[in-house]
Design a protein around this motif. Structure first.
Motif, PDB file in Angstrom:
ATOM      1  N   SER A  91       0.834  -1.194   0.000  1.00 61.96           N
ATOM      2  CA  SER A  91       0.000   0.000   0.000  1.00 61.96           C
ATOM      3  C   SER A  91       0.870   1.245   0.000  1.00 61.96           C
ATOM      4  O   SER A  91       2.061   1.183   0.288  1.00 61.96           O
ATOM      5  CB  SER A  91      -0.884   0.002   1.238  1.00 61.96           C
ATOM      6  OG  SER A  91      -0.062   0.131   2.382  1.00 61.96           O
ATOM      7  N   LEU A  92       0.282   2.362  -0.323  1.00 60.43           N
ATOM      8  CA  LEU A  92       1.023   3.618  -0.321  1.00 60.43           C
ATOM      9  C   LEU A  92       1.547   3.925   1.071  1.00 60.43           C
ATOM     10  O   LEU A  92       2.625   4.470   1.237  1.00 60.43           O
ATOM     11  CB  LEU A  92       0.114   4.756  -0.798  1.00 60.43           C
ATOM     12  CG  LEU A  92      -0.292   4.667  -2.258  1.00 60.43           C
ATOM     13  CD1 LEU A  92      -1.250   5.802  -2.606  1.00 60.43           C
ATOM     14  CD2 LEU A  92       0.932   4.711  -3.146  1.00 60.43           C
ATOM     15  N   TYR A  93       0.758   3.528   2.063  1.00 61.93           N
ATOM     16  CA  TYR A  93       1.154   3.745   3.447  1.00 61.93           C
ATOM     17  C   TYR A  93       2.524   3.133   3.721  1.00 61.93           C
ATOM     18  O   TYR A  93       3.394   3.746   4.321  1.00 61.93           O
ATOM     19  CB  TYR A  93       0.097   3.130   4.377  1.00 61.93           C
ATOM     20  CG  TYR A  93       0.522   3.076   5.818  1.00 61.93           C
ATOM     21  CD1 TYR A  93       0.521   4.232   6.602  1.00 61.93           C
ATOM     22  CD2 TYR A  93       0.919   1.870   6.395  1.00 61.93           C
ATOM     23  CE1 TYR A  93       0.912   4.184   7.929  1.00 61.93           C
ATOM     24  CE2 TYR A  93       1.313   1.814   7.720  1.00 61.93           C
ATOM     25  CZ  TYR A  93       1.304   2.970   8.487  1.00 61.93           C
ATOM     26  OH  TYR A  93       1.704   2.908   9.787  1.00 61.93           O
ATOM     27  N   TYR A  94       2.710   1.889   3.231  1.00 61.89           N
ATOM     28  CA  TYR A  94       3.993   1.220   3.438  1.00 61.89           C
ATOM     29  C   TYR A  94       5.057   1.704   2.479  1.00 61.89           C
ATOM     30  O   TYR A  94       6.217   1.861   2.860  1.00 61.89           O
ATOM     31  CB  TYR A  94       3.822  -0.298   3.348  1.00 61.89           C
ATOM     32  CG  TYR A  94       3.196  -0.856   4.601  1.00 61.89           C
ATOM     33  CD1 TYR A  94       3.876  -0.738   5.814  1.00 61.89           C
ATOM     34  CD2 TYR A  94       1.951  -1.456   4.585  1.00 61.89           C
ATOM     35  CE1 TYR A  94       3.309  -1.218   6.983  1.00 61.89           C
ATOM     36  CE2 TYR A  94       1.382  -1.936   5.742  1.00 61.89           C
ATOM     37  CZ  TYR A  94       2.068  -1.819   6.941  1.00 61.89           C
ATOM     38  OH  TYR A  94       1.511  -2.282   8.090  1.00 61.89           O
ATOM     39  N   LEU A  95       4.645   1.922   1.264  1.00 61.24           N
ATOM     40  CA  LEU A  95       5.613   2.369   0.256  1.00 61.24           C
ATOM     41  C   LEU A  95       6.385   3.577   0.773  1.00 61.24           C
ATOM     42  O   LEU A  95       7.596   3.687   0.591  1.00 61.24           O
ATOM     43  CB  LEU A  95       4.864   2.720  -1.032  1.00 61.24           C
ATOM     44  CG  LEU A  95       5.709   2.752  -2.293  1.00 61.24           C
ATOM     45  CD1 LEU A  95       6.456   1.438  -2.479  1.00 61.24           C
ATOM     46  CD2 LEU A  95       4.819   3.021  -3.498  1.00 61.24           C
ATOM     47  N   LYS A  96       5.680   4.445   1.448  1.00 58.32           N
ATOM     48  CA  LYS A  96       6.285   5.645   1.996  1.00 58.32           C
ATOM     49  C   LYS A  96       7.311   5.309   3.086  1.00 58.32           C
ATOM     50  O   LYS A  96       8.295   6.003   3.268  1.00 58.32           O
ATOM     51  CB  LYS A  96       5.160   6.511   2.587  1.00 58.32           C
ATOM     52  CG  LYS A  96       5.472   7.962   2.749  1.00 58.32           C
ATOM     53  CD  LYS A  96       4.314   8.698   3.411  1.00 58.32           C
ATOM     54  CE  LYS A  96       4.079   8.182   4.822  1.00 58.32           C
ATOM     55  NZ  LYS A  96       3.046   8.932   5.558  1.00 58.32           N
ATOM     56  N   ARG A  97       7.049   4.219   3.814  1.00 55.70           N
ATOM     57  CA  ARG A  97       7.943   3.856   4.925  1.00 55.70           C
ATOM     58  C   ARG A  97       9.122   2.989   4.498  1.00 55.70           C
ATOM     59  O   ARG A  97      10.061   2.803   5.254  1.00 55.70           O
ATOM     60  CB  ARG A  97       7.141   3.106   6.003  1.00 55.70           C
ATOM     61  CG  ARG A  97       6.118   3.976   6.711  1.00 55.70           C
ATOM     62  CD  ARG A  97       5.339   3.180   7.750  1.00 55.70           C
ATOM     63  NE  ARG A  97       6.206   2.511   8.714  1.00 55.70           N
ATOM     64  CZ  ARG A  97       5.840   1.452   9.447  1.00 55.70           C
ATOM     65  NH1 ARG A  97       4.622   0.950   9.315  1.00 55.70           N
ATOM     66  NH2 ARG A  97       6.666   0.905  10.300  1.00 55.70           N
ATOM     67  N   PHE A  98       9.038   2.395   3.307  1.00 58.13           N
ATOM     68  CA  PHE A  98      10.139   1.543   2.857  1.00 58.13           C
ATOM     69  C   PHE A  98      11.350   2.372   2.453  1.00 58.13           C
ATOM     70  O   PHE A  98      11.200   3.351   1.721  1.00 58.13           O
ATOM     71  CB  PHE A  98       9.716   0.711   1.623  1.00 58.13           C
ATOM     72  CG  PHE A  98       8.667  -0.323   1.872  1.00 58.13           C
ATOM     73  CD1 PHE A  98       8.462  -0.860   3.137  1.00 58.13           C
ATOM     74  CD2 PHE A  98       7.879  -0.788   0.815  1.00 58.13           C
ATOM     75  CE1 PHE A  98       7.484  -1.830   3.349  1.00 58.13           C
ATOM     76  CE2 PHE A  98       6.907  -1.750   1.019  1.00 58.13           C
ATOM     77  CZ  PHE A  98       6.700  -2.271   2.291  1.00 58.13           C
ATOM     78  N   PRO A  99      12.541   1.993   2.908  1.00 59.45           N
ATOM     79  CA  PRO A  99      13.747   2.708   2.463  1.00 59.45           C
ATOM     80  C   PRO A  99      14.166   2.263   1.058  1.00 59.45           C
ATOM     81  O   PRO A  99      15.215   1.667   0.870  1.00 59.45           O
ATOM     82  CB  PRO A  99      14.790   2.321   3.509  1.00 59.45           C
ATOM     83  CG  PRO A  99      14.356   1.002   4.027  1.00 59.45           C
ATOM     84  CD  PRO A  99      12.861   0.945   3.890  1.00 59.45           C
ATOM     85  N   MET A 100      13.315   2.579   0.070  1.00 61.10           N
ATOM     86  CA  MET A 100      13.543   2.146  -1.303  1.00 61.10           C
ATOM     87  C   MET A 100      14.224   3.231  -2.113  1.00 61.10           C
ATOM     88  O   MET A 100      14.107   4.416  -1.799  1.00 61.10           O
ATOM     89  CB  MET A 100      12.192   1.878  -1.991  1.00 61.10           C
ATOM     90  CG  MET A 100      11.534   0.607  -1.588  1.00 61.10           C
ATOM     91  SD  MET A 100      12.373  -0.748  -2.387  1.00 61.10           S
ATOM     92  CE  MET A 100      11.781  -2.084  -1.351  1.00 61.10           C
ATOM     93  N   ASN A 101      14.884   2.858  -3.176  1.00 61.70           N
ATOM     94  CA  ASN A 101      15.470   3.806  -4.105  1.00 61.70           C
ATOM     95  C   ASN A 101      14.810   3.769  -5.476  1.00 61.70           C
ATOM     96  O   ASN A 101      14.934   4.687  -6.258  1.00 61.70           O
ATOM     97  CB  ASN A 101      16.968   3.517  -4.297  1.00 61.70           C
ATOM     98  CG  ASN A 101      17.701   3.475  -2.985  1.00 61.70           C
ATOM     99  OD1 ASN A 101      17.767   2.438  -2.330  1.00 61.70           O
ATOM    100  ND2 ASN A 101      18.215   4.613  -2.571  1.00 61.70           N
ATOM    101  N   GLU A 102      14.114   2.660  -5.754  1.00 63.38           N
ATOM    102  CA  GLU A 102      13.643   2.446  -7.124  1.00 63.38           C
ATOM    103  C   GLU A 102      12.357   1.641  -7.169  1.00 63.38           C
ATOM    104  O   GLU A 102      12.136   0.754  -6.350  1.00 63.38           O
ATOM    105  CB  GLU A 102      14.755   1.688  -7.873  1.00 63.38           C
ATOM    106  CG  GLU A 102      14.439   1.354  -9.305  1.00 63.38           C
ATOM    107  CD  GLU A 102      15.559   0.532  -9.949  1.00 63.38           C
ATOM    108  OE1 GLU A 102      16.610   1.118 -10.264  1.00 63.38           O
ATOM    109  OE2 GLU A 102      15.379  -0.690 -10.124  1.00 63.38           O
ATOM    110  N   LEU A 103      11.518   1.972  -8.146  1.00 61.37           N
ATOM    111  CA  LEU A 103      10.338   1.168  -8.455  1.00 61.37           C
ATOM    112  C   LEU A 103      10.500   0.619  -9.859  1.00 61.37           C
ATOM    113  O   LEU A 103      10.833   1.362 -10.774  1.00 61.37           O
ATOM    114  CB  LEU A 103       9.075   2.039  -8.467  1.00 61.37           C
ATOM    115  CG  LEU A 103       8.457   2.526  -7.185  1.00 61.37           C
ATOM    116  CD1 LEU A 103       7.162   3.269  -7.518  1.00 61.37           C
ATOM    117  CD2 LEU A 103       8.167   1.365  -6.246  1.00 61.37           C
TER     118      LEU A 103
END
Ligand code: C2E
Ligand code: MG
Ligand code: MG
Ligand code: MG
Length: 283
Positions: free
Chosen positions: A188-200
């Protein structure tokens, strides 16, 4: 008579099952030996920067050079490796091989190349994963920023708090993280925001038939602008046509990957491609 039929069916079923089990066991046995016998090979597929047309990195994709069956793709043996636990030594081997290769490219003067390596669900939950990754980096001498690990949504949503913790431990090594096959899973967007990601990485199924498929076109655009606002690099996978390319370029996608530019190739072939130094888009 019905009883006889039943008996026959049972017998046929049992024989069938036996054949299947035997085939599986022999596949498992040969996969077990594949690493030792040097039958695995990592292929690499370029990731192309849409603004410059140059190679920004490459994804590592494992292949199995089976002595009788020829070249086997990962979809045919990664699931078995995952079920049997063989994915742990196999994944470790792929990572080490990929880091060593990327380091060799660097030594040839290609400093900007980043290598992306896929992780499996089982690998991701190994307690010592960050340590294993750190050791691999120091053993091979590859700087952390040159490595990216690809995770999938379902993998990180399984046990989300623990997953976020693992992602932070990985990210603290200085490596990058990518969310592969994005849009297929259920993050979800809620988690996406919390993930320390660099790329989709936009899943290939959405890249299919853009721009003529209006649903896919708007899904892709939505993912690109969402990625932009979350400060993530957006990559499109499975780009096969110049129509897809110009749509993605017009809509400011950052990178793309696909047969239109280059199918996955052995490490030496990719180095040769790098050394030619030509733009992959305009050449
Ligand atoms: P993926 O990570 O989503 O990799 C992209 C797949 O799309 C690759 O298939 C690639 O060859 C293919 N592809 C690239 N460009 C195009 C295109 O333009 N059109 C089409 N139709 N396909 C394209 P491949 O190499 O067969 O790998 C399949 C999957 O196997 C990968 O999907 C990944 O999930 C898994 N895999 C591959 N190598 C590894 C590995 O070392 N470890 C793990 N855990 N999984 C791996
Ligand atoms: Mg991938
Ligand atoms: Mg993918
Ligand atoms: Mg995929």
């Amino acid at each position: 008579q019905a009883k006889d039929v039943g008996k026959n069916t049972t017998r046929i079923f049992t024989r069938d099952l036996n054949t299947r089990i035997k085939r599986r066991m022999s596949l498992e046995e040969s996969l077990r030996n594949a690493i030792k016998n040097e039958e695995l090979e990592v292929y690499f597929q370029p990731k192309v920067d849409l603004r410059t047309g140059s190679m920004a990195g490459a994804e590592a994709l494992v292949r199995w050079n089976h002595p009788d069956k020829g070249l086997i793709g990962p979809d045919e043996f990664i699931p078995l490796a995952e079920e049997t636990g063989l994915i742990i030594p196999l994944g470790r081997w792929v990572l080490r091989n990929s880091c060593r290769t990327a380091k060799a490219w660097m030594n040839h003067g290609h400093q900007c190349m980043q290598i992306s390596v896929n992780l499996s669900p089982k690998q991701f939950t190994q307690k010592d994963l960050p340590q294993m990754v750190g050791n691999t980096l120091s053993d091979t001498g590859l700087p952390p920023y040159a490595l990216e690990l690809e995770l999938t949504e379902n993998m990180v949503m399984q046990n989300v708090d623990e997953a976020i913790n693992t992602m932070h431990r990985l990210s603290n090594l200085g490596i990058q993280l990518s969310l592969d096959d994005f849009g297929r899973g259920y993050s979800s967007l809620y988690y996406l925001k919390r993930f320390p990601m660099n790329e989709l990485k936009i899943d290939r199924s959405f890249v299919d038939d853009i721009p003529s498929d209006p649903d896919n076109a708007s899904i892709v655009n939505t993912i690109i602008s969402m990625g932009r606002s979350l400060n993530l690099r957006v990559v499109a996978e499975g780009v096969e046509t110049k129509e897809q390319l110009s749509f993605l370029k017009k809509n400011n996608c950052d990178q793309m990957q696909g047969y239109f530019f280059q199918a996955p190739i052995p490490a030496l072939d990719l180095l040769r491609l790098l050394q030619r130094g030509k733009s992959l888009i305009f050449s």
